[in-house]
Enzyme design. Structure first.
Site, short mmCIF file in Angstrom:
data_model
loop_
_atom_site.label_atom_id
_atom_site.label_comp_id
_atom_site.label_asym_id
_atom_site.label_seq_id
_atom_site.Cartn_x
_atom_site.Cartn_y
_atom_site.Cartn_z
N ILE A 166 0.85 -1.20 0.00
CA ILE A 166 0.00 0.00 0.00
C ILE A 166 0.88 1.25 0.00
N ASP B 106 12.11 3.24 5.04
CA ASP B 106 11.72 1.82 5.02
C ASP B 106 12.97 0.98 5.27
N LEU C 48 13.27 -2.13 4.42
CA LEU C 48 13.34 -3.16 3.36
C LEU C 48 13.43 -4.56 3.96
N ASP D 172 15.02 1.82 10.08
CA ASP D 172 14.09 0.99 10.83
C ASP D 172 13.31 1.87 11.80
N ILE D 173 12.00 1.71 11.86
CA ILE D 173 11.21 2.59 12.74
C ILE D 173 11.44 2.31 14.22
N THR E 131 -5.97 -1.27 10.84
CA THR E 131 -6.63 -2.33 10.06
C THR E 131 -7.99 -2.68 10.65
N ASP E 132 -8.88 -3.21 9.82
CA ASP E 132 -10.18 -3.68 10.32
C ASP E 132 -10.03 -4.85 11.29
N GLU E 133 -8.85 -5.52 11.24
CA GLU E 133 -8.68 -6.71 12.08
C GLU E 133 -8.67 -6.38 13.57
N TYR F 153 -1.02 -10.76 14.98
CA TYR F 153 -0.91 -9.56 14.14
C TYR F 153 -1.91 -8.50 14.58
N LYS G 198 -1.46 -4.62 16.13
CA LYS G 198 -2.01 -3.41 15.49
C LYS G 198 -2.96 -2.68 16.45
N LYS H 137 -0.02 -12.99 0.15
CA LYS H 137 -1.41 -12.65 0.45
C LYS H 137 -2.33 -13.35 -0.55
N PRO I 245 -4.13 -23.19 -2.41
CA PRO I 245 -4.48 -23.64 -1.06
C PRO I 245 -5.62 -22.84 -0.43
P1 NAD Z 1 3.62 -4.79 3.33
O1 NAD Z 1 3.93 -5.99 4.17
O2 NAD Z 1 3.43 -4.96 1.87
O3 NAD Z 1 4.77 -3.68 3.53
C1 NAD Z 1 5.24 -3.32 4.79
C2 NAD Z 1 6.42 -2.37 4.57
O4 NAD Z 1 6.92 -1.97 5.86
C3 NAD Z 1 7.60 -3.01 3.82
O5 NAD Z 1 8.09 -2.14 2.84
C4 NAD Z 1 8.64 -3.24 4.91
O6 NAD Z 1 9.97 -3.21 4.44
C5 NAD Z 1 8.34 -2.08 5.86
N1 NAD Z 1 8.78 -2.33 7.23
C6 NAD Z 1 8.51 -3.44 7.99
N2 NAD Z 1 9.10 -3.32 9.19
C7 NAD Z 1 9.74 -2.12 9.20
C8 NAD Z 1 10.50 -1.43 10.16
N3 NAD Z 1 10.75 -1.96 11.37
N4 NAD Z 1 10.99 -0.21 9.84
C9 NAD Z 1 10.75 0.35 8.61
N5 NAD Z 1 10.05 -0.28 7.65
C10 NAD Z 1 9.54 -1.49 7.94
O7 NAD Z 1 2.36 -4.10 4.00
P2 NAD Z 1 0.99 -3.55 3.36
O8 NAD Z 1 0.11 -4.68 3.04
O9 NAD Z 1 1.32 -2.54 2.35
O10 NAD Z 1 0.37 -2.83 4.65
C11 NAD Z 1 0.74 -1.48 4.96
C12 NAD Z 1 0.01 -1.07 6.22
O11 NAD Z 1 -1.40 -1.18 6.02
C13 NAD Z 1 0.31 -1.94 7.44
O12 NAD Z 1 0.39 -1.12 8.58
C14 NAD Z 1 -0.88 -2.87 7.54
O13 NAD Z 1 -1.10 -3.28 8.89
C15 NAD Z 1 -2.00 -2.00 7.02
N6 NAD Z 1 -3.12 -2.67 6.36
C16 NAD Z 1 -2.91 -3.49 5.28
C17 NAD Z 1 -4.01 -4.04 4.61
C18 NAD Z 1 -3.84 -4.93 3.41
O14 NAD Z 1 -4.83 -5.49 2.92
N7 NAD Z 1 -2.65 -5.09 2.85
C19 NAD Z 1 -5.30 -3.76 5.05
C20 NAD Z 1 -5.48 -2.94 6.18
C21 NAD Z 1 -4.37 -2.40 6.80
O1 DAU Z 2 -8.30 -7.05 6.78
C1 DAU Z 2 -7.12 -6.31 6.64
C2 DAU Z 2 -5.96 -7.25 6.67
O2 DAU Z 2 -5.99 -7.99 5.47
C3 DAU Z 2 -4.61 -6.56 6.83
O3 DAU Z 2 -4.58 -5.88 8.06
C4 DAU Z 2 -3.48 -7.59 6.76
O4 DAU Z 2 -2.22 -6.94 6.81
C5 DAU Z 2 -3.61 -8.34 5.46
O5 DAU Z 2 -2.63 -9.36 5.41
C6 DAU Z 2 -4.99 -8.96 5.31
O6 DAU Z 2 -5.20 -10.03 6.26
P1 DAU Z 2 -5.95 -11.39 5.85
O7 DAU Z 2 -5.53 -12.45 6.78
O8 DAU Z 2 -7.40 -11.17 5.68
O9 DAU Z 2 -5.33 -11.59 4.37
P2 DAU Z 2 -4.74 -12.88 3.61
O10 DAU Z 2 -4.49 -12.46 2.21
O11 DAU Z 2 -3.65 -13.55 4.37
O12 DAU Z 2 -5.99 -13.87 3.62
C7 DAU Z 2 -7.24 -13.50 3.08
C8 DAU Z 2 -8.20 -14.68 3.29
O13 DAU Z 2 -7.80 -15.76 2.47
C9 DAU Z 2 -8.23 -15.22 4.71
O14 DAU Z 2 -9.53 -15.65 5.02
C10 DAU Z 2 -7.29 -16.42 4.66
C11 DAU Z 2 -7.50 -16.94 3.25
N1 DAU Z 2 -6.32 -17.60 2.63
C12 DAU Z 2 -5.15 -16.91 2.60
C13 DAU Z 2 -4.03 -17.46 2.03
C14 DAU Z 2 -2.71 -16.71 2.02
C15 DAU Z 2 -6.44 -18.86 2.04
O15 DAU Z 2 -7.52 -19.47 2.05
N2 DAU Z 2 -5.32 -19.40 1.48
C16 DAU Z 2 -4.11 -18.78 1.45
O16 DAU Z 2 -3.13 -19.36 0.95
#
Ligand code: NAD
Ligand code: DAU
Length: 341
Positions: free
Chosen positions: A12, A33, A35, A59-60, A124-126, A149, A153, A188, A204
Site C-alpha cells: 500500500i 523503510d 526493506l 528501521d522505525i 486495520t479492520d482486524e 498480528y 495493530k 497474500k 491452497p
Molecule cells: P507490506 O507488508 O506490503 O509492507 C510493509 C512495509 O513496511 C515493507 O516495505 C517493509 O519493508 C516495511 N517495514 C517493515 N518493518 C519495518 C521497520 N521496522 N521499519 C521500517 N520499515 C519497515 O504491508 P501492506 O500490506 O502494504 O500494509 C501497509 C500497512 O497497512 C500496514 O500497517 C498494515 O497493517 C496496514 N493494512 C494493510 C491491509 C492490506 O490489505 N494489505 C489492510 C489494512 C491495513
Molecule cells: O483485513 C485487513 C488485513 O488484510 C490486513 O490488516 C493484513 O495486513 C492483510 O494481510 C490482510 O489479512 P488477511 O488475513 O485477511 O489476508 P490474507 O491475504 O492472508 O488472507 C485472506 C483470506 O484468504 C483469509 O480468510 C485467509 C485466506 N487464505 C489466505 C491465504 C494466504 C487462504 O484461504 N489461502 C491462502 O493461501
C-alpha cells in the site's frame, strides 16, 4: 508540504507514494523503510528519480535513525511500516511486537518531540475482530483483536490514542479492510492465487473457503488516505471499506475464470488457527465527513490486478525468489501434509 512515509516500499505504501507524487504537485516525500522481505524498491522504480521523492533506508524501531529523519522539518507522517501477514504472526509474534508496537511508539515519541502537525496511523479492520453475519463494525465498536498480528495493530492504535490524549498529539487513525492491486507481496490471498494458477500449481484454500473479506482496490484506499492527510481533524478515526464482503471461494473462482484455469487446481488445506470468519466495516463516516467513496468496482479491480501480474512477471518472480520459497515450503507443505478433508 514535506511528508514522511514509513513502509513506503511495501504494497500500500508504494501505491500511496506514487499516488501522492502524481496527484499533489506541492508535496515532497521521504520514504523511510527498512526493506524487510516485504519491502521492494523495484515497486517505485518509475519515480525513484523524481526530485520530490527521496528514499532513506531505516528501521522505525531505531530511535536515532527516526530522530535523524524527523530533523528534516516534516509537516506530516503516514505510518505504513509494519509486519503484516497473519500467518507469519502465528508462527512468531516477536517481529510484530517489535515493529508494530515498539516501532509505532518510537515514531510517536519523535512526533511529540518535533511537534509534528499530523500523524496518520495506518491501522486495520482486524483490530475489531470477526464480524457476525449481517453486521458491519463502526468506529465505536470495541476492539477485539484475535490474531497476534491484530493484537499488535490494536496495541499500536491504543498507543496512538494515548499520545493524542496525554500529549495532544494530532493523530488520525485509518482502519481499512483487505486491499488488493498491483505490487502486493504474493504471500497474500489474491497475488498468491494468481501466481500459482499461472503455473498450474495448486491453490491452497484454508478450511471451507467461506470466510469473508471486504476487498478494496488499493487506488481507492490511496484516495482515502490522501483526504485524511489533508482534511481529517486531529483525533479522528475512520473506517475505510468497499462495503461488499465476499467469500474467499468466490474470489479464487473469479481468478481462475479470468486466467482460463480449471477449478480442479483448488486444494482445501488445514485452516488458519483462530481464523477470523468475516470482516465487514461501515465506512459511512469517512464518506460523510471527508467526501470519500470507492470508485473501482471489484470486477474491474480484479481484472486490472490480474493483468498487472501477467504483465509484470519479472517483479513477481523476484518477489517469489529467496526468502519467499523458504516461507512457502515451510508454511504450505506442513499445511497439506497435516490435512485430510
Ligand atoms: P507490506 O507488508 O506490503 O509492507 C510493509 C512495509 O513496511 C515493507 O516495505 C517493509 O519493508 C516495511 N517495514 C517493515 N518493518 C519495518 C521497520 N521496522 N521499519 C521500517 N520499515 C519497515 O504491508 P501492506 O500490506 O502494504 O500494509 C501497509 C500497512 O497497512 C500496514 O500497517 C498494515 O497493517 C496496514 N493494512 C494493510 C491491509 C492490506 O490489505 N494489505 C489492510 C489494512 C491495513
Ligand atoms: O483485513 C485487513 C488485513 O488484510 C490486513 O490488516 C493484513 O495486513 C492483510 O494481510 C490482510 O489479512 P488477511 O488475513 O485477511 O489476508 P490474507 O491475504 O492472508 O488472507 C485472506 C483470506 O484468504 C483469509 O480468510 C485467509 C485466506 N487464505 C489466505 C491465504 C494466504 C487462504 O484461504 N489461502 C491462502 O493461501
Amino acid at each position: 508540504m514535506k511528508v514522511l512515509i514509513t513502509g513506503g516500499a511495501g504494497f500500500i505504501g508504494s501505491n500511496f507514494v506514487r499516488y501522492l507524487i502524481n496527484s499533489r504537485r506541492n508535496i515532497e516525500i521521504i520514504n523511510f523503510d527498512s526493506l524487510t522481505y516485504a519491502g521492494n524498491p523495484e515497486s517505485l522504480a518509475d519515480i525513484a528519480d523524481n526530485p520530490r521523492y527521496k528514499f532513506v533506508r531505516g528501521d522505525i524501531t531505531d530511535k536515532d535513525a527516526v530522530n535523524g529523519v524527523f530533523g528534516e522539518r516534516l509537516d506530516a507522517l503516514v505510518n505504513f511500516a509494519a509486519e503484516t501477514h497473519v500467518d507469519r504472526s502465528i508462527e512468531d509474534a516477536s517481529p510484530f511486537v517489535r515493529t508494530n508496537i515498539m516501532g509505532t511508539q518510537t515514531l510517536l515519541d519523535a512526533a511529540k518531540r518535533f511537534k509534528l502537525a499530523k500523524f496518520v496511523q495506518i491501522s486495520t479492520d482486524e483490530v475489531y475482530g470477526s464480524a457476525p453475519a449481517g453486521e458491519s463494525f463502526t468506529e465505536e465498536t470495541t476492539l477485539d483483536p484475535r490474531s497476534p498480528y491484530a493484537a499488535s495493530k490494536a496495541s499500536a492504535d491504543h498507543f496512538v490514542s494515548a499520545y493524542a490524549n496525554t500529549y495532544g498529539l494530532p493523530a488520525v487513525v485509518l482502519r481499512c479492510t483487505n486491499n488488493y492491486g498491483p505490487y502486493q507481496f504474493p504471500e497474500k490471498l489474491i497475488p498468491l492465487m494468481i501466481a500459482n494458477a499461472r503455473e498450474d500449481k495448486s491453490l491452497p484454500i484454508y478450511g471451507d473457503g467461506m470466510q469473508e473479506r471486504d476487498w478494496l482496490f488499493v487506488e481507492d484506499y490511496c484516495s482515502a488516505i490522501g483526504l485524511a492527510l489533508e482534511k481529517a481533524a486531529p483525533g479522528a478515526i475512520y473506517n475505510v471499506s468497499a462495503g461488499t464482503p465476499q467469500p474467499n471461494l468466490k474470489i479464487v473462482r473469479t481468478i481462475l475464470q479470468h486466467l482460463g484455469k480449471p477449478e480442479s487446481l483448488m486444494q482445501y488445506v488445514k485452516d488458519r488457527p483462530g481464523h477470523d470468519r468475516r470482516y465487514a466495516l461501515d465506512s459511512s463516516k469517512i464518506q460523510r465527513e471527508l467526501g470519500w467513496s470507492a470508485a473501482v468496482p471489484f470486477e474491474e479491480g480484479i481484472r486490472r490486478t490480474i493483468d498487472w501480474y501477467q504483465n509484470n512477471s519479472a517483479w513477481l518472480d523476484h518477489a517469489r525468489s529467496g526468502e519467499y520459497r523458504n516461507y512457502y515450503d515451510r508454511h504450505y507443505v506442513r499445511r497439506t501434509e497435516t490435512f485430510s478433508r
